[in-house]
Write a protein that holds these residues in place. Structure first.
Motif, mmCIF file in Angstrom:
data_model
loop_
_atom_site.group_PDB
_atom_site.id
_atom_site.type_symbol
_atom_site.label_atom_id
_atom_site.label_comp_id
_atom_site.label_asym_id
_atom_site.label_seq_id
_atom_site.Cartn_x
_atom_site.Cartn_y
_atom_site.Cartn_z
ATOM 1 N N SER A 143 -88.789 53.430 -82.624
ATOM 2 C CA SER A 143 -88.919 53.252 -81.182
ATOM 3 C C SER A 143 -88.640 51.780 -80.910
ATOM 4 N N THR A 144 -87.671 51.489 -80.055
ATOM 5 C CA THR A 144 -87.270 50.109 -79.806
ATOM 6 C C THR A 144 -86.807 49.923 -78.362
ATOM 7 N N GLY A 145 -87.059 48.728 -77.822
ATOM 8 C CA GLY A 145 -86.600 48.404 -76.475
ATOM 9 C C GLY A 145 -87.322 49.132 -75.359
ATOM 10 N N ASN A 146 -88.529 49.601 -75.630
ATOM 11 C CA ASN A 146 -89.319 50.303 -74.612
ATOM 12 C C ASN A 146 -90.262 49.336 -73.907
ATOM 13 N N SER A 147 -90.607 49.649 -72.673
ATOM 14 C CA SER A 147 -91.570 48.876 -71.894
ATOM 15 C C SER A 147 -92.815 49.731 -71.672
ATOM 16 N N ILE A 148 -93.960 49.220 -72.119
ATOM 17 C CA ILE A 148 -95.237 49.903 -71.929
ATOM 18 C C ILE A 148 -96.072 48.963 -71.073
ATOM 19 N N ALA A 149 -96.250 49.291 -69.798
ATOM 20 C CA ALA A 149 -96.839 48.325 -68.860
ATOM 21 C C ALA A 149 -97.755 48.987 -67.840
ATOM 22 N N TYR A 150 -98.830 48.278 -67.516
ATOM 23 C CA TYR A 150 -99.762 48.649 -66.438
ATOM 24 C C TYR A 150 -100.461 49.992 -66.678
ATOM 25 N N ASN A 151 -100.634 50.371 -67.931
ATOM 26 C CA ASN A 151 -101.340 51.609 -68.259
ATOM 27 C C ASN A 151 -102.807 51.320 -68.530
ATOM 28 N N LYS A 152 -103.642 52.344 -68.366
ATOM 29 C CA LYS A 152 -105.058 52.270 -68.715
ATOM 30 C C LYS A 152 -105.292 53.280 -69.820
ATOM 31 N N SER A 153 -105.844 52.804 -70.942
ATOM 32 C CA SER A 153 -106.083 53.676 -72.087
ATOM 33 C C SER A 153 -107.512 53.468 -72.565
ATOM 34 N N SER A 154 -108.339 54.512 -72.458
ATOM 35 C CA SER A 154 -109.746 54.366 -72.819
ATOM 36 C C SER A 154 -110.309 55.635 -73.446
ATOM 37 N N ASN A 155 -111.355 55.435 -74.224
ATOM 38 C CA ASN A 155 -112.123 56.539 -74.810
ATOM 39 C C ASN A 155 -111.278 57.498 -75.648
ATOM 40 N N ASN A 156 -110.251 56.979 -76.321
ATOM 41 C CA ASN A 156 -109.450 57.796 -77.218
ATOM 42 C C ASN A 156 -110.038 57.724 -78.623
ATOM 43 N N GLY A 157 -109.792 58.741 -79.439
ATOM 44 C CA GLY A 157 -110.412 58.860 -80.752
ATOM 45 C C GLY A 157 -109.897 57.913 -81.808
ATOM 46 N N ASP A 158 -108.778 57.219 -81.559
ATOM 47 C CA ASP A 158 -108.284 56.208 -82.495
ATOM 48 C C ASP A 158 -107.987 54.950 -81.683
ATOM 49 N N ASP A 159 -106.748 54.508 -81.598
ATOM 50 C CA ASP A 159 -106.410 53.299 -80.848
ATOM 51 C C ASP A 159 -106.062 53.620 -79.400
ATOM 52 N N GLY A 160 -106.266 52.638 -78.518
ATOM 53 C CA GLY A 160 -105.800 52.776 -77.145
ATOM 54 C C GLY A 160 -104.285 52.794 -77.103
ATOM 55 N N ILE A 161 -103.661 51.810 -77.761
ATOM 56 C CA ILE A 161 -102.211 51.757 -77.949
ATOM 57 C C ILE A 161 -101.963 51.386 -79.404
ATOM 58 N N LEU A 162 -101.070 52.125 -80.082
ATOM 59 C CA LEU A 162 -100.690 51.830 -81.460
ATOM 60 C C LEU A 162 -99.182 51.734 -81.581
#
Length: 155
Positions: free
Chosen positions: A72-91
């Motif tokens: 996965s390359t050249g992607n934009s991950i912005a202005y998201n809310k990630s909470s209470n997930n069983g592993d990482d919020g963003i990996l």
């Protein structure tokens, strides 16, 4: 089919490229909330159009490869809310067993992550990006602060 296809992800992107994923609520999936497999040039959230990713069994947002040497390359991950997930919020996945980077050249900015079970943000890639990763992290917030690996990718 992507690596996560059919295992209970909320939204999978695999080889579609240049896709926009805006304004979704992705909750309670059996694996990843939003997963990118070998995706290029996609936008996951934007100012005023972020996704809310909560309560998924694995990572809230995952970036990895779609088979050997298809990162996965050249992607934009912005202005998201990630909470209470069983592993990482963003990996952002690291090097695979054959030595290829799985996520590189991506930009993570203005994401808010909290109370995820492992880290709020984790980047296992290596390179010349933020904190020695192969990606750029800017103005991302973890609660508690610096609940990240490496810690410098999140304030």
């Amino acid at each position: 089919a992507g690596l996560g296809a059919g295992v209970g992800d909320g939204i999978d992107l695999s080889g579609a490229n240049a896709v926009t994923v805006y304004g979704n609520k992705v909750t309670g999936n059996l694996d990843w909330g939003i997963a990118l497999f070998g995706e290029t040039g996609s936008k996951i959230g934007a100012d005023g159009k972020g996704n809310t990713v909560t309560g998924n069994i694995n990572d809230g947002i995952y970036l990895g490869e779609n088979g050997e040497n298809d990162p996965s390359t050249g992607n934009s991950i912005a202005y998201n809310k990630s909470s209470n997930n069983g592993d990482d919020g963003i990996l952002a996945a690291g090097v695979d067993g054959a030595g290829y980077q799985q996520a590189m050249g991506n930009t993570f900015s203005h994401n808010t992550m909290s109370t995820n079970d492992h880290f709020d943000a984790e980047d296992l890639s290596t390179g010349s990006g933020t904190a020695g990763t192969a990606n750029t992290w800017t103005k991302d917030t973890c609660a508690p602060a610096h609940d990240a690996n490496p810690g410098a990718i999140c304030s």
